[in-house]
Structures are given as structure tokens and as C-alpha cells.
Design a protein around this motif. Structure first.
Motif, mmCIF file in Angstrom:
data_model
loop_
_atom_site.group_PDB
_atom_site.id
_atom_site.type_symbol
_atom_site.label_atom_id
_atom_site.label_comp_id
_atom_site.label_asym_id
_atom_site.label_seq_id
_atom_site.Cartn_x
_atom_site.Cartn_y
_atom_site.Cartn_z
ATOM 1 N N THR A 1 -0.173 6.649 5.232
ATOM 2 C CA THR A 1 1.305 5.226 4.777
ATOM 3 C C THR A 1 2.203 4.879 6.111
ATOM 4 O O THR A 1 2.442 6.114 7.078
ATOM 5 N N PRO A 2 2.982 4.208 6.166
ATOM 6 C CA PRO A 2 4.007 3.865 6.823
ATOM 7 C C PRO A 2 5.245 4.877 6.750
ATOM 8 O O PRO A 2 4.989 5.700 5.471
ATOM 9 N N THR A 3 5.839 5.836 7.854
ATOM 10 C CA THR A 3 7.003 6.781 7.528
ATOM 11 C C THR A 3 8.214 6.069 7.501
ATOM 12 O O THR A 3 8.239 4.753 8.107
ATOM 13 N N ALA A 4 8.895 6.415 6.524
ATOM 14 C CA ALA A 4 10.067 5.900 5.848
ATOM 15 C C ALA A 4 11.117 6.767 6.489
ATOM 16 O O ALA A 4 11.483 8.086 6.306
ATOM 17 N N TYR A 5 11.746 5.639 7.287
ATOM 18 C CA TYR A 5 13.225 5.980 8.618
ATOM 19 C C TYR A 5 14.676 6.522 7.890
ATOM 20 O O TYR A 5 15.551 6.931 8.167
ATOM 21 N N PHE B 1 -2.727 -2.872 -4.955
ATOM 22 C CA PHE B 1 -3.066 -2.340 -4.687
ATOM 23 C C PHE B 1 -4.396 -3.318 -3.750
ATOM 24 O O PHE B 1 -5.196 -3.620 -4.598
ATOM 25 N N TRP B 2 -4.075 -4.141 -2.788
ATOM 26 C CA TRP B 2 -4.768 -5.258 -2.563
ATOM 27 C C TRP B 2 -4.942 -5.631 -1.067
ATOM 28 O O TRP B 2 -4.264 -5.205 -0.596
ATOM 29 N N SER B 3 -5.959 -6.340 -1.108
ATOM 30 C CA SER B 3 -6.542 -6.579 0.509
ATOM 31 C C SER B 3 -4.865 -6.732 1.728
ATOM 32 O O SER B 3 -4.924 -6.725 2.413
ATOM 33 N N ALA B 4 -4.230 -7.270 1.206
ATOM 34 C CA ALA B 4 -2.601 -7.964 1.980
ATOM 35 C C ALA B 4 -1.663 -6.492 1.805
ATOM 36 O O ALA B 4 -1.060 -6.484 2.498
ATOM 37 N N ASN B 5 -2.679 -5.947 1.850
ATOM 38 C CA ASN B 5 -1.125 -4.686 1.515
ATOM 39 C C ASN B 5 -2.329 -3.816 1.878
ATOM 40 O O ASN B 5 -1.916 -2.632 2.564
ATOM 41 N N ILE B 6 -3.141 -3.719 2.793
ATOM 42 C CA ILE B 6 -3.897 -3.082 3.907
ATOM 43 C C ILE B 6 -3.799 -3.397 5.466
ATOM 44 O O ILE B 6 -4.241 -4.540 5.461
ATOM 45 N N LEU B 7 -3.791 -2.475 6.217
ATOM 46 C CA LEU B 7 -3.199 -3.367 7.449
ATOM 47 C C LEU B 7 -4.249 -2.539 8.436
ATOM 48 O O LEU B 7 -4.088 -1.650 8.834
ATOM 49 N N VAL B 8 -5.506 -3.461 9.105
ATOM 50 C CA VAL B 8 -6.017 -3.050 10.174
ATOM 51 C C VAL B 8 -5.382 -2.923 11.621
ATOM 52 O O VAL B 8 -5.630 -3.628 12.148
ATOM 53 N N SER B 9 -5.662 -2.462 12.145
ATOM 54 C CA SER B 9 -5.541 -2.157 13.611
ATOM 55 C C SER B 9 -6.626 -2.728 14.364
ATOM 56 O O SER B 9 -7.898 -2.710 13.991
ATOM 57 N N PRO B 10 -6.530 -3.594 15.581
ATOM 58 C CA PRO B 10 -7.268 -3.678 16.339
ATOM 59 C C PRO B 10 -8.811 -3.272 16.260
ATOM 60 O O PRO B 10 -9.917 -3.871 16.317
ATOM 61 N N ILE C 1 -6.367 2.650 9.775
ATOM 62 C CA ILE C 1 -5.952 1.310 8.504
ATOM 63 C C ILE C 1 -3.676 1.868 8.032
ATOM 64 O O ILE C 1 -3.828 3.510 7.232
ATOM 65 N N THR C 2 -3.525 1.147 7.575
ATOM 66 C CA THR C 2 -1.550 1.611 7.049
ATOM 67 C C THR C 2 -1.947 0.939 5.877
ATOM 68 O O THR C 2 -1.999 -0.058 5.449
ATOM 69 N N VAL C 3 -1.232 1.555 5.029
ATOM 70 C CA VAL C 3 -0.913 1.051 3.184
ATOM 71 C C VAL C 3 -0.104 0.989 3.313
ATOM 72 O O VAL C 3 0.928 1.430 3.400
ATOM 73 N N VAL C 4 0.499 -0.833 3.022
ATOM 74 C CA VAL C 4 1.714 -0.791 3.071
ATOM 75 C C VAL C 4 2.229 -0.959 2.075
ATOM 76 O O VAL C 4 1.333 -1.225 0.066
ATOM 77 N N ASP C 5 4.005 -1.761 1.468
ATOM 78 C CA ASP C 5 3.831 -2.361 0.336
ATOM 79 C C ASP C 5 4.386 -1.390 -1.052
ATOM 80 O O ASP C 5 3.353 -1.626 -1.744
ATOM 81 N N TRP C 6 4.571 -0.285 -0.913
ATOM 82 C CA TRP C 6 4.783 0.858 -2.413
ATOM 83 C C TRP C 6 6.082 0.456 -3.568
ATOM 84 O O TRP C 6 6.167 1.757 -4.353
#
Length: 355
Positions: free
Chosen positions: A100-104, A221-230, A235-240
């Protein structure tokens, strides 16, 4: 009285530069349904954001960023912040990191959250599945996502987080978006959906599963909220912001339906391959959870493609709705043999077929 327009990126930039960290530029990111989202470049390196060059900023209003006539809970950025600051460590599988992304930072007075940027080079899984030019590690990505989701559901949230999320309005909104619109969808395609009306009525009016089985779910939880690195190694799971206490089948069924759509409309197999990995990685579930996963898979196919307008012509969408209706009907009647022969075969145990 505060009259500043926080949907304006310059207002956001000024607020955060004065109260958190200086920002040199800020750019709106398009496409988000719920929140106003921006990418910002920092004026200087700072340990407050792990010395990152860019951050993602989200702001919530009492309405949808994409459809301002739809009312939403203005506290959704707060719930996202609380969830991200509590989530367990990343899951690693076969060299793939799912995190998950870090919340700052969270500005309570203006509903602003600042989180880590997965990077402009990262692409969402929906985009990757829509373009044949990408060579995806489909089974690896799916298996990793399944393990991540199982870990999240098993963990279930700290007592403090569960108490906070008890106040969210995300659950009723999600139920309306899906099951609240199921019966009215019959009127869009009466020739193929009317035979299933009785089953639809039973599904919509069915009591919820046991409250004690609710756990922390992602909620969108759907594919647009799954960010894949090059390199396809992170994988970063976003939009919580839709995170809530609910039943696990909501996350699993929604993602499976979303991964199936490229096959239903374009006969592209990559999404189905990711789905196979997801269900394998998630592991065994009870008969009732499996039933609800399949039902929700079908509900998603009936309710969503005819409303988002991006999948195909009317006949294509009607066929999709008919496919979804059969999944609902078969699952509701516990036709495990039929489901075992479908794309959702991984949720079925062999012993259920002859029960």
C-alpha cells in the motif's frame, strides 16, 4: 467561514506549502470518480515524505469529483488515511512486492491526504490488460494479489481502525451502486433478464451474512486501483477511501468480474489468467462465501457495463448482462457443477458438486 475552493490545485498547493511541505508544481490527475487527485513536485527534499521528488494529493468534497450531483461522505479521505497508517507490511511472493502507499499527512480541516507516489512510469492493471503491446506476468500478478488480499482479510484491522471504520457510509453506498440497481437493470434488457427476475428479487432481499464474519476490506478492489511498476516487480494497491468492515466476497467478486470483462468483450485472455492466479493465491473459502463471490461476479456483469459506456455496443452489453444473470442464478441455486466448468472454477471444492 472558509470559502476557499480546494478543488483548485493552486489552493491545495498554497495550503500544503504553508502547513506541511513546500510544493513547486501541482497537476490534476484525471479520471477519478470520488476524489480530486493531484501529483505534486516538491520544492526540496524532505524526510517528511521519505525524500521523494513527487507525492500524490487527494481532496474530498461532499460530492463525487466526476459527478457532482452524487453525494458522498466528505470523510472518505480521513478513512483512507486511517487505513493506510494501520495496514500491515507488504506481501512478497516470488520476487513480487505487493504493498500500500505510505500516508504522509492528513489535513482534517480541509479533507486533504498526502500519500506516496507509485511513479508516473507505473501503469494501472486496467490499462495493461487493455493493450496487447504489454507482456504481462499474469499468473504472478494474480497470485500475488490473491495473497495480498487474503493477508488483508485475515488481518482484519486493529481494534482502533475497526472502531473508526464503523462510522463510514461507504457500505450503504456500495450496496446501492450494485444491488440497489440490479432489479431496475431488467428494464434495460427485458428480453434476456426478465427470466431471472425471481432470482434477482431473492438476491436483493436476502439477509446479510453473519456480522461476526465481517473484516477489513479494500472496498473498491478493481484493476484501475492496482498500479504495476515497469519491471512488474512492485504492485501498489491504491484508493482506500471505500475501506470498511464488510464481507470478503465483495472484494473478490468485484475484482474477478472486472478481470473477466476484457475476455467477455474482446476475447482477451490476460484478465482471466490474472483471475485464475488471484483465486489460487487467495485460497479456499467456505461454500457460502464462494456462492456470494459468484453471485457478486454476476451482479457486476449485469449492473456496470450498461452504465459506464466504455465496453461496447448495446448488443454486446446485453450479452454480458445475460452472462452475468446466469452466474447469479447458478450460484444462487448452488449449481456447483456448472460453476466448476466456468471461469470461476477455482472457488469450487470437488466435494460440493455431489452434495
Amino acid at each position: 467561514m472558509n470559502t476557499a475552493d480546494f478543488t483548485d490545485p493552486l489552493t491545495i498547493q498554497s495550503q500544503l506549502s504553508c502547513n506541511f511541505i513546500p510544493l513547486s508544481t501541482i497537476t490534476p490527475l484525471l479520471g477519478g470518480f470520488s476524489n480530486f487527485t493531484f501529483r505534486a513536485h516538491l520544492s526540496q527534499s524532505s524526510p517528511l515524505v521519505e525524500n521523494a521528488a513527487t507525492v500524490i494529493i487527494k481532496h474530498s468534497e461532499p460530492y463525487s469529483a466526476l459527478h457532482r450531483d452524487i453525494s458522498l461522505d466528505p470523510l472518505r479521505c480521513y478513512y483512507e488515511h486511517e487505513t493506510l497508517t494501520s495496514c500491515p507490511p507488504a506481501v512478497t511472493f516470488a520476487g513480487l512486492i505487493i504493498k500500500t502507499p505510505t500516508a504522509y499527512y492528513y489535513d482534517n480541516g480541509h479533507s486533504i491526504i498526502v500519500i506516496a507516489d507509485a511513479g508516473k512510469e507505473s501503469l494501472d492493471l486496467k490499462t495493461l490488460l487493455s493493450h496487447s503491446s504489454f507482456s504481462l506476468k499474469t499468473n504472478l500478478i494474480g497470485h500475488g494479489l490473491g495473497r495480498f488480499l487474503r493477508s488483508l482479510h485475515t488481518w482484519g484491522g486493529t481494534p482502533e481502525l475497526r472502531k473508526e471504520l464503523a462510522g463510514t457510509k461507504a457500505g450503504p453506498f456500495w450496496t446501492w451502486l450494485n444491488y440497489g440497481r440490479l432489479l431496475e437493470t431488467i428494464n434495460k434488457f427485458p428480453s434476456v433478464l426478465s427470466p431471472y427476475k425471481e432470482t434477482f428479487v431473492e438476491v436483493v432481499s436476502a439477509p446479510d451474512m453473519d456480522e461476526s464474519e465481517k473484516t477489513l476490506i479494500h472496498g473498491d478492489f478493481w484493476s484501475a486501483n492496482i498500479l504495476v511498476s515497469p519491471e512488474q516487480d512492485v504492485i501498489t494497491v491504491v484508493d482506500w477511501e471505500m475501506a470498511r468492515l464488510a464481507h470478503v466476497w465483495q472484494d473478490v467478486g468485484q475484482m474477478c468480474a472486472d478481470l473477466f470483462l476484457p475476455y467477455q468483450f474482446y476475447k482477451k485472455m490476460e484478465g482471466v489468467q490474472v483471475m485464475d492466479g488471484l483465486l489460487t493465491g487467495y485460497g479456499e473459502v467456505s461454500g457460502e462465501v464462494a456462492r456470494r463471490i459468484v453471485v457478486h461476479f454476476g451482479v457486476s456483469l449485469v449492473v456496470w457495463p450498461c452504465r459506464v459506456g466504455t465496453w461496447g455496443g448495446e448488443e454486446d452489453v446485453k450479452r454480458c448482462a445475460q452472462v452475468g444473470a446466469e452466474f447469479i442464478d447458478r450460484a444462487w441455486k448452488r449449481d456447483w457443477k456448472w460453476i466448476k466448468g466456468s471461469v470461476l472454477r477455482e472457488v469450487v471444492k470437488e466435494e460440493w458438486i455431489n452434495d
